[in-house]
Design an enzyme around this catalytic site. Structure first.
Site, mmCIF file in Angstrom:
data_model
loop_
_atom_site.group_PDB
_atom_site.id
_atom_site.type_symbol
_atom_site.label_atom_id
_atom_site.label_comp_id
_atom_site.label_asym_id
_atom_site.label_seq_id
_atom_site.Cartn_x
_atom_site.Cartn_y
_atom_site.Cartn_z
ATOM 1 N N ALA A 88 -102.082 0.175 -44.349
ATOM 2 C CA ALA A 88 -100.868 0.060 -45.182
ATOM 3 C C ALA A 88 -99.632 0.348 -44.340
ATOM 4 O O ALA A 88 -99.626 1.260 -43.515
ATOM 5 C CB ALA A 88 -100.942 1.035 -46.354
ATOM 6 N N ILE A 90 -95.019 -0.554 -44.060
ATOM 7 C CA ILE A 90 -93.813 -1.230 -44.547
ATOM 8 C C ILE A 90 -92.799 -1.335 -43.408
ATOM 9 O O ILE A 90 -92.912 -0.637 -42.403
ATOM 10 C CB ILE A 90 -93.134 -0.454 -45.718
ATOM 11 C CG1 ILE A 90 -92.772 0.980 -45.294
ATOM 12 C CG2 ILE A 90 -94.007 -0.455 -46.963
ATOM 13 C CD1 ILE A 90 -91.824 1.683 -46.265
ATOM 14 N N THR A 91 -91.823 -2.199 -43.612
ATOM 15 C CA THR A 91 -90.655 -2.228 -42.718
ATOM 16 C C THR A 91 -89.401 -2.000 -43.563
ATOM 17 O O THR A 91 -89.371 -2.387 -44.743
ATOM 18 C CB THR A 91 -90.511 -3.584 -41.993
ATOM 19 O OG1 THR A 91 -90.555 -4.625 -42.971
ATOM 20 C CG2 THR A 91 -91.606 -3.807 -40.976
ATOM 21 N N PHE A 147 -85.479 -4.257 -31.427
ATOM 22 C CA PHE A 147 -84.114 -4.189 -31.953
ATOM 23 C C PHE A 147 -84.165 -4.183 -33.486
ATOM 24 O O PHE A 147 -84.846 -5.020 -34.087
ATOM 25 C CB PHE A 147 -83.352 -5.431 -31.455
ATOM 26 C CG PHE A 147 -81.883 -5.448 -31.779
ATOM 27 C CD1 PHE A 147 -80.957 -5.088 -30.813
ATOM 28 C CD2 PHE A 147 -81.437 -5.836 -33.034
ATOM 29 C CE1 PHE A 147 -79.595 -5.117 -31.105
ATOM 30 C CE2 PHE A 147 -80.098 -5.864 -33.333
ATOM 31 C CZ PHE A 147 -79.161 -5.505 -32.365
ATOM 32 N N TYR A 152 -89.507 1.831 -37.518
ATOM 33 C CA TYR A 152 -90.843 1.219 -37.433
ATOM 34 C C TYR A 152 -91.455 1.417 -36.038
ATOM 35 O O TYR A 152 -92.629 1.768 -35.914
ATOM 36 C CB TYR A 152 -90.703 -0.267 -37.763
ATOM 37 C CG TYR A 152 -91.985 -1.061 -37.868
ATOM 38 C CD1 TYR A 152 -92.777 -1.011 -39.017
ATOM 39 C CD2 TYR A 152 -92.390 -1.906 -36.830
ATOM 40 C CE1 TYR A 152 -93.940 -1.775 -39.117
ATOM 41 C CE2 TYR A 152 -93.534 -2.671 -36.923
ATOM 42 C CZ TYR A 152 -94.315 -2.603 -38.070
ATOM 43 O OH TYR A 152 -95.458 -3.375 -38.168
ATOM 44 N N GLY A 183 -99.682 -8.501 -32.526
ATOM 45 C CA GLY A 183 -98.386 -9.139 -32.288
ATOM 46 C C GLY A 183 -97.952 -9.832 -33.565
ATOM 47 O O GLY A 183 -98.204 -9.333 -34.666
HETATM 48 N N1 LIG Z 1 -97.945 -9.165 -40.255
HETATM 49 C C1 LIG Z 1 -97.720 -8.943 -38.976
HETATM 50 O O1 LIG Z 1 -97.310 -9.841 -38.220
HETATM 51 C C2 LIG Z 1 -97.968 -7.565 -38.393
HETATM 52 C C3 LIG Z 1 -97.776 -7.391 -37.020
HETATM 53 C C4 LIG Z 1 -98.017 -6.138 -36.471
HETATM 54 C C5 LIG Z 1 -98.437 -5.095 -37.264
HETATM 55 N N2 LIG Z 1 -98.600 -5.270 -38.602
HETATM 56 C C6 LIG Z 1 -99.050 -4.118 -39.382
HETATM 57 O O2 LIG Z 1 -100.221 -4.492 -40.084
HETATM 58 C C7 LIG Z 1 -100.306 -3.790 -41.312
HETATM 59 C C8 LIG Z 1 -100.462 -4.776 -42.462
HETATM 60 O O3 LIG Z 1 -99.341 -5.638 -42.451
HETATM 61 P P1 LIG Z 1 -99.212 -6.894 -43.431
HETATM 62 O O4 LIG Z 1 -98.519 -7.932 -42.675
HETATM 63 O O5 LIG Z 1 -100.527 -7.185 -44.048
HETATM 64 O O6 LIG Z 1 -98.196 -6.294 -44.500
HETATM 65 P P2 LIG Z 1 -98.092 -6.580 -46.074
HETATM 66 O O7 LIG Z 1 -98.571 -7.941 -46.400
HETATM 67 O O8 LIG Z 1 -96.704 -6.189 -46.461
HETATM 68 O O9 LIG Z 1 -99.119 -5.544 -46.679
HETATM 69 C C9 LIG Z 1 -98.883 -4.172 -46.590
HETATM 70 C C10 LIG Z 1 -99.809 -3.456 -47.527
HETATM 71 O O10 LIG Z 1 -99.488 -2.066 -47.476
HETATM 72 C C11 LIG Z 1 -99.495 -1.558 -48.797
HETATM 73 N N3 LIG Z 1 -98.581 -0.429 -48.933
HETATM 74 C C12 LIG Z 1 -97.276 -0.370 -48.596
HETATM 75 N N4 LIG Z 1 -96.775 0.839 -48.908
HETATM 76 C C13 LIG Z 1 -97.802 1.554 -49.476
HETATM 77 C C14 LIG Z 1 -97.916 2.872 -49.991
HETATM 78 N N5 LIG Z 1 -96.890 3.736 -49.991
HETATM 79 N N6 LIG Z 1 -99.114 3.256 -50.470
HETATM 80 C C15 LIG Z 1 -100.173 2.417 -50.473
HETATM 81 N N7 LIG Z 1 -100.130 1.163 -49.973
HETATM 82 C C16 LIG Z 1 -98.938 0.745 -49.489
HETATM 83 C C17 LIG Z 1 -99.061 -2.711 -49.679
HETATM 84 O O11 LIG Z 1 -99.600 -2.493 -50.952
HETATM 85 P P3 LIG Z 1 -98.721 -2.760 -52.267
HETATM 86 O O12 LIG Z 1 -98.282 -4.182 -52.199
HETATM 87 O O13 LIG Z 1 -99.665 -2.435 -53.363
HETATM 88 O O14 LIG Z 1 -97.562 -1.797 -52.141
HETATM 89 C C18 LIG Z 1 -99.676 -3.911 -48.974
HETATM 90 O O15 LIG Z 1 -100.966 -4.177 -49.477
HETATM 91 C C19 LIG Z 1 -99.041 -2.940 -41.415
HETATM 92 O O16 LIG Z 1 -99.301 -1.630 -40.978
HETATM 93 C C20 LIG Z 1 -98.095 -3.652 -40.459
HETATM 94 O O17 LIG Z 1 -97.110 -2.786 -39.966
HETATM 95 C C21 LIG Z 1 -98.379 -6.484 -39.184
#
Ligand SMILES: NC(=O)c1ccc[n+]([C@@H]2O[C@H](COP(=O)([O-])OP(=O)(O)OC[C@H]3O[C@@H](n4cnc5c(N)ncnc54)[C@H](OP(=O)(O)O)[C@@H]3O)[C@@H](O)[C@H]2O)c1
Length: 245
Positions: A88, A90-91, A147, A152, A183
């Site tokens: 889990a 957020i940004t 940037f 985060y 990435g």
């Molecule tokens: N997508 C990318 O390109 C990318 C790249 C590098 C790293 N990441 C990392 O990978 C992970 C997943 O990213 P994603 O792209 O799948 O993001 P996402 O689609 O926004 O999903 C994030 C998940 O985190 C949950 N979440 C957020 N705040 C929460 C809280 N306080 N308590 C419980 N659950 C919470 C959300 O659940 P709800 O909707 O129920 O709130 C959602 O299911 C994150 O840690 C992100 O930083 C992603």
């Protein structure tokens, strides 16, 4: 009895693929959601139609009490957690000079303090079993900074400090702790970026494409497996070669 995998944020862009991959590997997969009942129902219905049988628990990973309660509930209803994916996140982007204390706190609490909140109640059960896999999802932006993402980048960089220290403490107990640093992945968040900007991002990725959620999920499956038992305290960059630029 099958092993239990808990993926936080398992209904998000990367989380769904992780849940499916672990389920295909034979784990009983449990996930969390932060309160959107409609999103949860939709996820459970859609995945059920595809043949999956996930369980979902409401939990705010930024709150310690919430995590303690949910882990106890999962233990009672499903079993002790063998694999924990701290996914889990957020940004709350913005240049530091305009960054509010609220957006700093929200990002640190959700992306970094959540590791303490979730791992603490799960670890005792892993120590009892003499087996555990803790997989922490960081980001390329925690490795190089970005940037507009001081909050985060700080949180995601801290994720790997947590990994390296805890890995040493539990290394002789059959528990591994690793970081995955993805990435740019083609999730809704990245696809919402204007095409022109997205093309510039892709131009900076040596393999010439965005990653897929399945690319990350495959790595989660490997780290969760017995085959990875010699890997601990590691940070695996999975970014199409971007870290070499
Ligand atoms: N997508 C990318 O390109 C990318 C790249 C590098 C790293 N990441 C990392 O990978 C992970 C997943 O990213 P994603 O792209 O799948 O993001 P996402 O689609 O926004 O999903 C994030 C998940 O985190 C949950 N979440 C957020 N705040 C929460 C809280 N306080 N308590 C419980 N659950 C919470 C959300 O659940 P709800 O909707 O129920 O709130 C959602 O299911 C994150 O840690 C992100 O930083 C992603």
């Amino acid at each position: 009895m099958s092993k239990v995998a808990l993926v936080t944020g398992g209904m998000g862009g990367l989380g769904v693929a992780m849940c499916k991959s672990l389920a295909k590997d034979g784990y009983t997969v449990v996930t969390t959601y932060s309160g959107n009942e409609e999103k949860c129902k939709n996820f459970l219905d859609t995945t059920k139609a595809e043949g999956f049988n996930f369980k979902a628990y409401i939990c705010d990973v930024s709150k310690y009490d919430s995590c303690i309660k949910v882990v106890a509930k999962i233990k009672a209803e499903v079993g002790a957690v063998d694999v924990l994916v701290n996914n889990a996140g957020i940004t709350r982007d913005g240049q530091f000079k305009k960054m509010t204390k609220e957006s700093w706190d929200a990002v640190i609490n959700t992306n970094l303090n959540s590791l303490f909140n979730m791992t603490k109640p799960v670890l005792d059960g892993m120590l009892e079993k003499g087996f555990g896999r803790i997989i922490n999802i960081s980001s390329i932006n925690g490795q190089k900074g970005q940037f507009g993402q001081v909050n985060y980048s700080a949180a995601k960089s801290g994720v790997h400090g947590f990994t390296m220290a805890l890995a040493q403490e539990v290394a002789k107990k059959g528990i591994t702790v690793n970081t995955i640093a993805p990435g740019y992945i083609a999730t809704a968040m990245v696809m919402a970026v204007p095409e022109e900007v997205r093309n510039k991002i892709i131009a900076g990725i040596p393999v010439g494409r965005l990653g897929t959620p399945e690319d990350i999920a495959g790595l989660v499956s490997y780290i969760a497996s017995d085959a990875s038992s010699f890997m601990t305290g590691a940070e695996i960059a999975i970014n199409g070669g971007q870290h070499t630029m």
